[in-house]
Design a protein around this motif. Structure first.
Motif, mmCIF file in Angstrom:
data_model
loop_
_atom_site.group_PDB
_atom_site.id
_atom_site.type_symbol
_atom_site.label_atom_id
_atom_site.label_comp_id
_atom_site.label_asym_id
_atom_site.label_seq_id
_atom_site.Cartn_x
_atom_site.Cartn_y
_atom_site.Cartn_z
ATOM 1 N N HIS A 129 7.989 -5.067 -3.661
ATOM 2 C CA HIS A 129 6.699 -4.588 -3.149
ATOM 3 C C HIS A 129 6.516 -5.005 -1.689
ATOM 4 N N TYR A 166 6.089 -2.627 1.519
ATOM 5 C CA TYR A 166 4.907 -2.762 2.378
ATOM 6 C C TYR A 166 5.325 -2.970 3.833
ATOM 7 N N ARG A 196 4.519 -0.527 6.968
ATOM 8 C CA ARG A 196 3.816 -0.976 8.174
ATOM 9 C C ARG A 196 4.623 -0.642 9.422
ATOM 10 N N ALA A 216 1.212 1.775 2.704
ATOM 11 C CA ALA A 216 0.840 0.374 2.921
ATOM 12 C C ALA A 216 -0.547 0.095 2.357
ATOM 13 N N LEU A 267 -0.404 -0.252 -1.472
ATOM 14 C CA LEU A 267 0.178 -1.534 -1.877
ATOM 15 C C LEU A 267 -0.781 -2.679 -1.604
ATOM 16 N N ALA A 268 -1.482 -2.628 -0.476
ATOM 17 C CA ALA A 268 -2.441 -3.681 -0.155
ATOM 18 C C ALA A 268 -3.574 -3.705 -1.168
ATOM 19 N N HIS A 305 -5.892 0.168 6.599
ATOM 20 C CA HIS A 305 -4.646 0.950 6.638
ATOM 21 C C HIS A 305 -4.936 2.433 6.348
#
Length: 733
Positions: free
Chosen positions: A516, A520, A524, A543, A546-547, A627
Motif C-alpha cells: 500500500h 501511495y 504521489r 493517493a 489510499l490515504a 489529494h
C-alpha cells in the motif's frame, strides 16, 4: 499480517465521557490505558512509588533447598476438586470407586465397611478423613496414626497426608512442640521422595506458623510463614501480610517483631509496599476497614514505626535501602540520605536520584539514575502496583525496576533538553512505557534524528512473534508488535507524512502495508511528474483513496490526534465538552500542551513543528481530501470525473469536518456540471469516469487536428505550386 481494528467514527457519548475523564490521572472510566510518565513529570521525578509486598516477603529468606512444590488454592478450583485430583493419583478405578463410597458414608465405621478390600493405608486414612469432617478429631487422629504405624513401603500414597493431619490434630489440641515435630516429619518424608500431590510440605509451614501465632510466638510464626513464602506459596505471602497488619495495631505483638531480625524486616517490607493502608488499620470500631477508600499514607504512623526501626545503625540493617525509600516518602529527606548512603544498592541509588533532584542537582540525579539502571537486573520483576483514582484502585502498573528507572532517567533527560538521549532511555523502557517513547520519537526529535536512531538501534525488520495455537479461532486476537517494530513503523509514517516517499518504504516492514505504501508513494510521484494532466489526476485520486482507506496505517500519528496506539478508537485529547444535559459542545482542537515543571521552550518548539497538518482528529481524512482536490484541479470542471472526485472528498469529511466538506460542495456547485446523482452528493458517489475524460480529450485532439489540417491545406497547396513553378523556370533557363 498487521491487523488494525478501524473505528475512526464519531465517539459515542460513553467514549466521549471516558475521554474527558482521562484528563485526570489514571481514570477508572474506560479500558486500562498504558501508564504514562511524561504527563505528570513532577510526580514522576520527585515522588517514589511503593514496592510490591509479595515480592518483598518472598525475598525475606533465600530460596530453600530442596524447594517443595506448593499447591495453593485458586479462585477457579474448589478444595474438593483439588482433593479429588490428588486422591486419584496412583489408583485404579475400582479403588477410586470404593474411596468415593467411603467419603459418602455417615460415619467412620460405615466408611470402613464400604472400603473393605482397599490397601490398609487407603482404608485407614479415608476413614480418618470421614471422622475429621464430622468433628470427631480424636478418633480421626487414631486412624491417621494407624497409617503412620505401617511400614514405609506400605504407606507410599497416604503416609505424608496422615503425618500432616496428625500434626494438625496436635496443633488444635495445643501441643505446639508435638505439632512442630510432626510437621517437620511431614517435610522430611517429602524431601526423602514421598509423594506429595497436595503440596502438604509447603502447607505444613503455614499450619505450623498458625500454631505458633496462636501460642503467642509471632516471631516464630513469621519465620515459618517466610519459609512458606520462599517456597513460592501465595498463601504464605498473604499470611505475612495479615501478620504485619495485626502487628501494627497490636503493641505487644509489634514489640516482639521489632526485637526479631526477620520480624523487623517484615515490618520494613510492609512500610515499603503497603503504607497506604495504615489509615485503614485504625478504622472506627464496627466498620469494615477494607471498604474504605485507600487514603494517603498516615505519615504519623509511618514516622513512629520508622523511628522504632531506625534505632540500629543503618549499616547494620539488611534492608536500609528500603528504609531509605520509606523515609523519603515520609518526607524525612536527611534520614533517607543517611540510609541510602549506608547501603549501596540499586534502590539506594534510585532514592539518591530523587534526593538530588529535590536539591536541584540534575547532573547528580542523572548519574544516580545511571547507577540504579546498571544495578537492577533487566529481567527483575517485582509484580504489579495499584494505580489509584479517587481513593480507589483503578488499574495496575507492572513494576520492573530497571525499566522504570530507565523511563524516569529519560524523563529527566527530556527536561534537560537532551532529546535523543531521552529517546534512547525511554525506548529502553518501551515494553512498559511505549506511549512516552512514542511521544518523543514522533513529536520531539526531528525526523532525521529519529531516522539515525532507528538505523542504529533497529536497523532491520523484526519478525512478528509466532501466534498462539488458538489465534485462528480467537476473534479478539491481535498480534502484539515489539517496540522496535513499532518504532520502525512510526518512522515510516512520519517520513511519508513529510513527503520523503522513497525513504519511507524502507521501514514499512509488513508486506501488505508495504505494498500500500509503495502504491501511495508512486501515486504521489506520478501526481507531480506524469506527462499528461489526466494521468496526474488519476494518480492524485489513487493517493487520495489510499490515504482514506489506509490512512491510519500509512499516515496516522501514534499519539495525538489520530491515536494509532489505541487503533484510533479513543481520543485522549478530545476538545468536546458536555453541557448539563450531556449534549456535546464541539470546541476547537488544540495540540498537546507542554507546560509545567521539567519542560523546556525547546521541547515546545519541536512539538509545535511536528504537529499534525491539519490539526484534526483523523487528520489523514483531510489529507485524502486534499489529494482529491489536487485531482480535481487537473480535471475538466464540467466532467463527471470532476464532480465524482469532489463528491468522494466531501463524503470523507461530511460527518466529521462539515466546514471543509461544505467548501468542496460549493466548489462543485460553482464550477461543475449538473449530474443526475447530485441529490446524494457527499453521501453516495460514483467512481470517477476517467476513461470518458480520456475519450473526450482524444476526440478534442482529433477535432483540433482536423481544424489545423483544413487551415494548413491551402498553405501546403500554395507551397507546392511555388516549388513546381521554380523548377519550371530552372528548366527553361
Amino acid at each position: 499480517m498487521l491487523q488494525i481494528r478501524r473505528h475512526d467514527h464519531f465517539p459515542r457519548l460513553l467514549i466521549g465521557l471516558c475521554a474527558a475523564a482521562l484528563a485526570l490521572p489514571a481514570s477508572a472510566c474506560g479500558p486500562d490505558f498504558p501508564v504514562t510518565l511524561l504527563d505528570a513529570r513532577r510526580e514522576t521525578l520527585l515522588e517514589l512509588g511503593a514496592g510490591v509486598f509479595d515480592f518483598e516477603v518472598a525475598r525475606l529468606l533465600p530460596t530453600p533447598t530442596p524447594r517443595f512444590k506448593p499447591n495453593d488454592d485458586d479462585s477457579w478450583t474448589t478444595r474438593e476438586d483439588l482433593r479429588t485430583a490428588a486422591e486419584a493419583q496412583g489408583l485404579d478405578p475400582a479403588s477410586l470407586e470404593k474411596i468415593a463410597a467411603m467419603r459418602a458414608s455417615d460415619s467412620a465405621i460405615t466408611a470402613e465397611a464400604a472400603g473393605v478390600g482397599l490397601a490398609p493405608e487407603l482404608l485407614q486414612y479415608t476413614a480418618g478423613a470421614v471422622a475429621w469432617h464430622q468433628g470427631a478429631r480424636d478418633p480421626a487422629q487414631a486412624y491417621f496414626r494407624a497409617v503412620l504405624a505401617l511400614p514405609a513401603a506400605e504407606r507410599p500414597l497416604r503416609g505424608v497426608w496422615a503425618s500432616y493431619m496428625d500434626a494438625r490434630s496436635l496443633a488444635l489440641n495445643g501441643d505446639v512442640a508435638g505439632a512442630d515435630a510432626a510437621f517437620a516429619r511431614t517435610r522430611e518424608w517429602v524431601a526423602a521422595g514421598a509423594a506429595d500431590p497436595f503440596g502438604l510440605a509447603v502447607a505444613s509451614f503455614g499450619e505450623q506458623a498458625r500454631a505458633r501465632l496462636d501460642s503467642g510466638d509471632p516471631a516464630g510464626a513469621v519465620q515459618l510463614y517466610a519459609e512458606q513464602a520462599a517456597h513460592g506459596s501465595r498463601s504464605g505471602r498473604s499470611s505475612l501480610l495479615f501478620v504485619a497488619r495485626k502487628a501494627l495495631v497490636d503493641q505487644p505483638m509489634r514489640a516482639q517483631l521489632l526485637a526479631d531480625g526477620l520480624g523487623r524486616r517484615l515490618l520494613v517490607a510492609y512500610l515499603f509496599a503497603r503504607s497506604h493502608e495504615l489509615a485503614r488499620l485504625d478504622a472506627p470500631a464496627g466498620s469494615d476497614p477494607w471498604e474504605l477508600p485507600l487514603a494517603e499514607p498516615d505519615h504519623a504512623a509511618v514516622l513512629t514505626l520508622l523511628d522504632d526501626l531506625a534505632t540500629a545503625e543503618p549499616a547494620a540493617l539488611p534492608d536500609a535501602d528500603r528504609l531509605a525509600a520509606v523515609a523519603y516518602r515520609a518526607g524525612r529527606y536527611e534520614q533517607a540520605q543517611r540510609f541510602a548512603t549506608a547501603k549501596g544498592s540499586p534502590l539506594s541509588a534510585w532514592v539518591r536520584a530523587k534526593l538530588a533532584l529535590r536539591n536541584g542537582d540534575e547532573t547528580a540525579a542523572a548519574s544516580a539514575y545511571a547507577e540504579a539502571a546498571k544495578g537492577f537486573a533487566a529481567d527483575e520483576e517485582w509484580g504489579t502496583l495499584p494505580v489509584f483514582s479517587d481513593g480507589y484502585v483503578s488499574g495496575s502498573e507492572p513494576l520492573e525496576p530497571h525499566c522504570r528507572v530507565q523511563a524516569e532517567a529519560g524523563t529527566l533527560a527530556l527536561s534537560r533538553g537532551e532529546y535523543v538521549q531521552a529517546l534512547e532511555l525511554l525506548f529502553a523502557a518501551a515494553d512498559n512505557y511505549w506511549t512516552d517513547a512514542a511521544y518523543v520519537a514522533e513529536r520531539v526529535v526531528t525526523v532525521d534524528e529519529l531516522k539515525a536512531f532507528v538505523d542504529r538501534v533497529v536497523p532491520q525488520a523484526i519478525p512478528p512473534a509466532a501466534p498462539p495455537a488458538d489465534a485462528e479461532t480467537d476473534e479478539y486476537y491481535v498480534p502484539e508488535l515489539a517496540p522496535g517494530a513499532r518504532l520502525r513503523w512510526l518512522l515510516a509514517r512520519r517520513l511519508l507524512r513529510e513527503g520523503r516517499l522513497e525513504a519511507a518504504l524502507d521501514y514499512f516492514d509488513e508486506p501488505k502495508l508495504h505494498t500500500h505504501a509503495q502504491t501511495y508513494a508512486q501515486a504521489r510521484s506520478d501526481g507531480s511528474k506524469a506527462f499528461f494532466k489526466l494521468d496526474q489526476a488519476q494518480a492524485w485520486f489513487t493517493a487520495a483513496q489510499l490515504a482514506r482507506s489506509h490512512g491510519l496505517e500509512l499516515l496516522g500519528y501514534e499519539g495525538d490526534p489520530d491515536y494509532l496506539i489505541h487503533d484510533g478508537e479513543f481520543d485522549l485529547n478530545d476538545p468536546t465538552t458536555w453541557d448539563a444535559e450531556y449534549n456535546p459542545i464541539h470546541n476547537p482542537r488544540s495540540d498537546l500542551a507542554v507546560a509545567g515543571e521539567f519542560t523546556t521552550a525547546g521541547e515546545r518548539t519541536r512539538v509545535a513543528a511536528s504537529r499534525a497538518q491539519p490539526l484534526a482528529r483523523f487528520h489523514y481524512r483531510q489529507v485524502a481530501a486534499g489529494h482529491a482536490r489536487a485531482a480535481a484541479d487537473l480535471l475538466p470542471p464540467r466532467s463527471q470525473a470532476f464532480a465524482a472526485v469532489l463528491c468522494s472528498a466531501t463524503r470523507w469529511l461530511i460527518d466529521r469536518e462539515p466546514e471543509p466538506a461544505a467548501a468542496l460542495y460549493r466548489r462543485y456547485l460553482r464550477e461543475g456540471a449538473y449530474v443526475a446523482w447530485g441529490a446524494t452528493f457527499g453521501r453516495a458517489c460514483p467512481a470517477p469516469d476517467f476513461e470518458k475524460v480520456a475519450r473526450e480529450r482524444n476526440a478534442q485532439w482529433v477535432k483540433r487536428g482536423s481544424r489545423v489540417a483544413l487551415w494548413m491545406l491551402p498553405v501546403l497547396l500554395a507551397f507546392g505550386l511555388l516549388v513546381v513553378m521554380r523548377r519550371r523556370r530552372r528548366t527553361l533557363a
